[in-house]
Design a protein around this motif. Structure first.
Motif, PDB file in Angstrom:
ATOM      1  N   UNK A 138       0.834  -1.204   0.000  1.00  0.00           N
ATOM      2  CA  UNK A 138       0.000   0.000   0.000  1.00  0.00           C
ATOM      3  C   UNK A 138       0.869   1.255   0.000  1.00  0.00           C
ATOM      4  N   UNK A 139       1.943   1.259   0.780  1.00  0.00           N
ATOM      5  CA  UNK A 139       2.846   2.413   0.815  1.00  0.00           C
ATOM      6  C   UNK A 139       3.513   2.601  -0.544  1.00  0.00           C
ATOM      7  N   UNK A 140       4.075   1.536  -1.102  1.00  0.00           N
ATOM      8  CA  UNK A 140       4.763   1.630  -2.384  1.00  0.00           C
ATOM      9  C   UNK A 140       3.842   2.070  -3.516  1.00  0.00           C
ATOM     10  N   UNK A 141       2.646   1.502  -3.561  1.00  0.00           N
ATOM     11  CA  UNK A 141       1.680   1.923  -4.579  1.00  0.00           C
ATOM     12  C   UNK A 141       1.309   3.388  -4.390  1.00  0.00           C
ATOM     13  N   UNK A 142       1.087   3.782  -3.156  1.00  0.00           N
ATOM     14  CA  UNK A 142       0.728   5.167  -2.867  1.00  0.00           C
ATOM     15  C   UNK A 142       1.790   6.133  -3.359  1.00  0.00           C
ATOM     16  N   UNK A 143       3.057   5.773  -3.190  1.00  0.00           N
ATOM     17  CA  UNK A 143       4.152   6.635  -3.632  1.00  0.00           C
ATOM     18  C   UNK A 143       4.168   6.760  -5.161  1.00  0.00           C
ATOM     19  N   UNK A 144       4.027   5.641  -5.845  1.00  0.00           N
ATOM     20  CA  UNK A 144       3.966   5.681  -7.309  1.00  0.00           C
ATOM     21  C   UNK A 144       2.737   6.427  -7.802  1.00  0.00           C
ATOM     22  N   UNK A 145       1.602   6.203  -7.162  1.00  0.00           N
ATOM     23  CA  UNK A 145       0.365   6.861  -7.576  1.00  0.00           C
ATOM     24  C   UNK A 145       0.426   8.369  -7.367  1.00  0.00           C
ATOM     25  N   UNK A 146       1.182   8.841  -6.380  1.00  0.00           N
ATOM     26  CA  UNK A 146       1.355  10.296  -6.222  1.00  0.00           C
ATOM     27  C   UNK A 146       2.100  10.861  -7.432  1.00  0.00           C
ATOM     28  N   UNK A 147       3.113  10.140  -7.917  1.00  0.00           N
ATOM     29  CA  UNK A 147       3.801  10.584  -9.133  1.00  0.00           C
ATOM     30  C   UNK A 147       2.862  10.512 -10.337  1.00  0.00           C
ATOM     31  N   UNK A 148       2.008   9.498 -10.373  1.00  0.00           N
ATOM     32  CA  UNK A 148       1.033   9.391 -11.453  1.00  0.00           C
ATOM     33  C   UNK A 148       0.065  10.572 -11.408  1.00  0.00           C
ATOM     34  N   UNK A 149      -0.367  10.981 -10.219  1.00  0.00           N
ATOM     35  CA  UNK A 149      -1.228  12.165 -10.096  1.00  0.00           C
ATOM     36  C   UNK A 149      -0.586  13.369 -10.779  1.00  0.00           C
ATOM     37  N   UNK A 150       0.701  13.597 -10.504  1.00  0.00           N
ATOM     38  CA  UNK A 150       1.412  14.747 -11.083  1.00  0.00           C
ATOM     39  C   UNK A 150       1.487  14.616 -12.606  1.00  0.00           C
ATOM     40  N   UNK A 151       1.765  13.413 -13.097  1.00  0.00           N
ATOM     41  CA  UNK A 151       1.834  13.173 -14.530  1.00  0.00           C
ATOM     42  C   UNK A 151       0.475  13.446 -15.193  1.00  0.00           C
ATOM     43  N   UNK A 152      -0.583  12.950 -14.579  1.00  0.00           N
ATOM     44  CA  UNK A 152      -1.924  13.143 -15.131  1.00  0.00           C
ATOM     45  C   UNK A 152      -2.310  14.621 -15.114  1.00  0.00           C
ATOM     46  N   UNK A 153      -1.911  15.334 -14.099  1.00  0.00           N
ATOM     47  CA  UNK A 153      -2.189  16.776 -14.018  1.00  0.00           C
ATOM     48  C   UNK A 153      -1.552  17.511 -15.200  1.00  0.00           C
ATOM     49  N   UNK A 154      -0.340  17.111 -15.579  1.00  0.00           N
ATOM     50  CA  UNK A 154       0.342  17.707 -16.743  1.00  0.00           C
ATOM     51  C   UNK A 154      -0.430  17.445 -18.029  1.00  0.00           C
ATOM     52  N   UNK A 155      -1.063  16.283 -18.117  1.00  0.00           N
ATOM     53  CA  UNK A 155      -1.690  15.845 -19.363  1.00  0.00           C
ATOM     54  C   UNK A 155      -3.178  16.133 -19.450  1.00  0.00           C
ATOM     55  N   UNK A 156      -3.791  16.597 -18.343  1.00  0.00           N
ATOM     56  CA  UNK A 156      -5.227  16.856 -18.338  1.00  0.00           C
ATOM     57  C   UNK A 156      -5.481  18.314 -18.697  1.00  0.00           C
TER      58      UNK A 156
END
Length: 157
Positions: A138-156
């Motif tokens: 859960x911790x590891x996924x959460x860390x990756x998903x936070x980076x995914x949030x930032x990536x998606x923000x750039x692309x939305x």
């Protein structure tokens, strides 16, 4: 946003997480190597090799490098594709501490500009599921998903 984790029966783990982005962008983030390399993995880990043959029967392989030069290699075969709503594959790690392939099903649903990613992991054995539950998933996924949030923000838009 946090990663929700639930167990089903003695062989399944279900993970859920919302992303403020359209599902076609979330799906792309799971399937396009250049995007995967920007977010996939826990803090301190970098996806350095990412091969994706995105077709039913096509293989995928990820090589990650982590703290102290640790390597993690995972691979599998795509078994079902229904862009942008569904992505299914097998998964096995080169240095896996439990037997058998895991069946992985990602489902992406969208409502009001928010995409819910639901991932179901079905392990070959209860021992496999229990072994993975002992990891800080859960911790590891959460860390990756936070980076995914930032990536998606750039692309939305």
């Amino acid at each position: 946003m946090t990663v929700e984790l639930e167990t089903r029966g003695d062989r399944e783990i279900v993970l859920r997480r919302d992303f403020r982005a359209p599902r076609h962008l979330v799906y792309a983030a799971w399937t396009v190597p250049d995007l995967l390399k920007r977010w996939y993995g826990a803090d301190g880990w970098q996806l350095v090799e990412c091969a994706v043959d995105l077709r039913v029967g096509g293989a995928w392989r990820f090589v990650s490098v982590g703290p102290g030069g640790a390597r993690m290699v995972q691979s599998g075969v795509y078994t079902h594709l229904a862009p942008p709503s569904r992505l299914e594959c097998t998964e096995i790690f080169d240095e896996q501490s439990y037997p058998g392939e895991t069946l992985v099903a990602h489902h992406f649903t969208e409502a009001a500009g928010v995409t819910t990613a639901t991932t179901t992991l079905r392990f070959a054995t209860p021992f496999g599921r229990d072994t993975v539950l002992g990891y800080p998933m859960r911790r590891g996924l959460g860390e990756g998903y936070r980076r995914l949030d930032a990536l998606l923000l750039e692309r939305t838009p």
